[in-house]
Write an enzyme that holds these catalytic residues in place. Sequence first.
Site, short mmCIF file in Angstrom:
data_model
loop_
_atom_site.label_atom_id
_atom_site.label_comp_id
_atom_site.label_asym_id
_atom_site.label_seq_id
_atom_site.Cartn_x
_atom_site.Cartn_y
_atom_site.Cartn_z
N SER A 41 20.49 18.69 62.29
CA SER A 41 20.72 18.22 63.66
C SER A 41 21.34 19.33 64.47
CB SER A 41 21.65 17.01 63.66
OG SER A 41 22.07 16.69 64.98
N TYR A 92 29.64 12.58 60.89
CA TYR A 92 28.20 12.87 60.92
C TYR A 92 27.96 14.37 61.06
CZ TYR A 92 23.37 12.97 62.65
OH TYR A 92 22.04 13.24 62.83
#
Length: 236
Positions: free
Chosen positions: A131, A145
């Site tokens: 990401s 995360y």
Amino acid sequence: MTFSGRKVFVVGGSRGIGAAIVRRFAAAGATVVFTYAASVGAADHLVAETGAQALQIDAGARDELIAAVRDAGPIDIFVYNAGLLVFGDPLTLNADDVDRMIDVNVRGAYFGSVEASRLMPGGGRILVIGSDTADSMPFPGLAAYVLTKAAMQGMARGLARDLGPRNITINVIQPGPTDTDMNPANGPRAAGMLGPMAIKRYGTADEVAGLALYLAGAQARGITGAMHTIDGGFAA
């Protein structure tokens, strides 16, 4: 690009970016095996559409994942796309939920990549879907995360050194806001996501899959240990 005669193993391939990757490799002539956790209907539909083989496994269960990768035999291209998103105030997040996310996002990526490399022929490819938040995180509530996505970067750099003598490359693809079930373009978070982007539109799963095919091809044989961001300038 053609991948005829190549075996591709995609962890987390039934929906979204994973499904787009399965479709693109299958259309390019590869033999594709993909895993899924719970989306039986989506997996069955993708099998019927592409002719790929589907395996229902838990990417966060180390021994189960290792066995599935080992039993698939020599793999030319390994793609780790499985991922969980847990967000909220770090002071109140459920610790078990965070541990579960680490199991899937970090431990699964590491053990799956290592196991795939054991029998991988020279010139093989390992791709991990990370990401862009590993490089830029403008929102609160995502510390755990982001931890998992940043870990992928270190893993890729390290494995690039370990596997380089066998001409096996490992790269991280870092999507930004992408129109999937996890973060739909018409969802409640869309307006906030578009704000930091230089190109004011969500990406598509097929665009990410196209980058995966490029990195798996012969023209990318000199690219390894690198992060490839595809996010419309979100992290610019």
